[in-house]
Design an enzyme around this catalytic site. Structure first.
Site, PDB file in Angstrom:
ATOM      1  N   LYS A  66      47.494-124.423 -69.267  1.00 16.61           N
ATOM      2  CA  LYS A  66      47.368-125.404 -68.181  1.00 16.61           C
ATOM      3  C   LYS A  66      47.082-124.687 -66.851  1.00 16.61           C
ATOM      4  CE  LYS A  66      50.353-128.599 -70.679  1.00 16.61           C
ATOM      5  NZ  LYS A  66      51.697-129.174 -70.853  1.00 16.61           N
ATOM      6  N   GLN A 110      57.597-128.507 -68.436  1.00 15.00           N
ATOM      7  CA  GLN A 110      57.255-128.366 -69.852  1.00 15.00           C
ATOM      8  C   GLN A 110      58.475-128.664 -70.734  1.00 15.00           C
ATOM      9  OE1 GLN A 110      54.040-127.608 -71.023  1.00 15.00           O
ATOM     10  NE2 GLN A 110      54.921-128.142 -73.012  1.00 15.00           N
ATOM     11  N   ASP A 133      52.365-135.926 -65.691  1.00 18.16           N
ATOM     12  CA  ASP A 133      52.555-136.207 -67.123  1.00 18.16           C
ATOM     13  C   ASP A 133      52.712-137.711 -67.378  1.00 18.16           C
ATOM     14  OD1 ASP A 133      52.295-133.907 -68.648  1.00 18.16           O
ATOM     15  OD2 ASP A 133      54.325-133.213 -68.186  1.00 18.16           O
TER      16      ASP A 133
END
Ligand code: NDP
Length: 324
Positions: A66, A110, A133
């Protein structure tokens, strides 16, 4: 495991590849162009802050991808790698400091987090305007109310994959196997918004194959190797395989990949495993019209959509009026 249906030789090899790599490259190119325009017209460079806790090797790879992709597209990125024994309070303090920094547009934490940390508390602490997200309840609520919002990346990527391969969603019967908050549920919302008739299946669904076999679009987000077999699939369906599972056994790889197994076995010998989805590739290809490969399908789109969300967050939270 249900028995697979009998198939003749003439019926093999029908499915075309739903190429996640191509669509992901297209999206990344579009984001790169828009990031450059944003910098030129308003002097803003979007910034993504990625937070990782502990030494889980898979998480390190995901966050590394990412961060690297951000930089490739002109998005600034920060990688906050924290020790596994950090407390929930310390992590919340970091999230809060990122929330109040005006130069940070997107925050991702994460998952999974270590056991001592309340995952929900951390995700809910992220400013919804920076929640790239799309897991914050404000964004989940907006999605279910069909309002513009930051949408979870994997489901958003699957929609792009279908649309850019001209697979008709409106009026189609779509079946999503899996009801997680990350994939199944938001994907069902997005399909419904696009006028599909949607069924969500899960581990308590009775006679799964009789439901999935009706679907024009079948999405598997289960986490079980090769679980969706020929008998689950309608002839001519588009099958999207979200699953990422490791297979280390050569005989299993042979059973899953048939004549294509040699490359996979080479990978197992070199790396110790090969990545396989939730859909049985050989059986699916005999029945479906389209199938996403694993790897090279949905996973690449997830990262591309994270970049798109970061750009979107930068524009919206700064109130920039810009027509690309
Ligand atoms: P979860 O474990 O959160 O959810 C799995 C879902 O599958 C649950 O809803 C579960 O039902 C359902 N399920 C389990 N067993 C069965 C069964 N026998 N029959 C029908 N349904 C079943 O997983 P995620 O949604 O997070 O992930 C799913 C897969 O997708 C994983 O392999 C994951 O690694 C992968 N993934 C890939 C991504 C990508 O970018 N490619 C991104 C995110 C995930 P129930 O709710 O009843 O337990």
């Amino acid at each position: 495991m249900p028995e697979s249906i009998e198939l003749t030789k003439e019926e093999t090899g029908l499915a075309r590849t739903l190429d996640g790599a191509r669509v992901a490259e297209e999206i990344k190119r579009e984001v790169r162009e828009k990031v450059a325009l944003l910098a030129e017209r308003s002097g803003v460079r979007p910034c993504l802050a990625a937070v990782r806790v502990g030494d889980d090797p898979a998480s390190a790879v995901y966050v590394g991808n990412k961060v690297r992709t951000s930089e490739e597209l002109g998005i600034r990125s920060e990688h906050h790698a924290l020790p596994a024994e950090i407390s929930g309070e310390e992590l919340l303090a970091l999230v809060e400091s990122l929330n109040i920094r005006d130069d940070v547009d997107g925050i991702l934490v994460q998952l999974p987090l270590p056991a001592q940390i309340d995952e929900r508390q951390v995700l809910w602490a992220i400013d919804p305007a920076k929640d790239v997200d799309g897991f914050h309840p404000v964004n989940v609520g907006k999605l279910s109310l069909c309002q513009k919002t930051l949408v979870p990346c994997t489901p958003a990527g699957i929609i792009k994959l279908l649309e850019r391969n001209k697979i008709a969603i409106g009026g189609a019967y779509a079946c999503v196997v899996g009801r997680s908050h990350i994939v199944g549920r938001p994907l069902a919302q997005l399909l419904l918004q696009r006028d599909a008739t949607v069924t969500i299946c899960h581990s308590r669904t009775r006679d799964l194959a009789s439901v999935t076999r009706e679907a024009d679009i079948l999405i598997a987000a289960i986490g079980r190797t090769g679980f969706i077999r020929g008998e689950h699939i309608k002839r001519g369906a588009a099958v999207v395989d979200v699953g990422i599972n490791k297979v280390a056994d050569e005989a299993e790889a042979r059973e899953l990949f048939g004549s294509e197994a040699e490359k996979r076995i080479e990978t197992i010998r070199r790396r110790g495993y090969t990545l396989v989805g939730d859909v049985h590739p050989v059986e699916a290809d005999r029945v479906a019209a389209w199938r996403t490969p694993v790897p090279g399908g949905v996973g690449l789109l997830t990262v591309a959509m994270l970049m798109k969300n970061t750009l979107q967050a930068a524009i919206e939270r700064r109130g920039i009026e810009i027509n690309f």
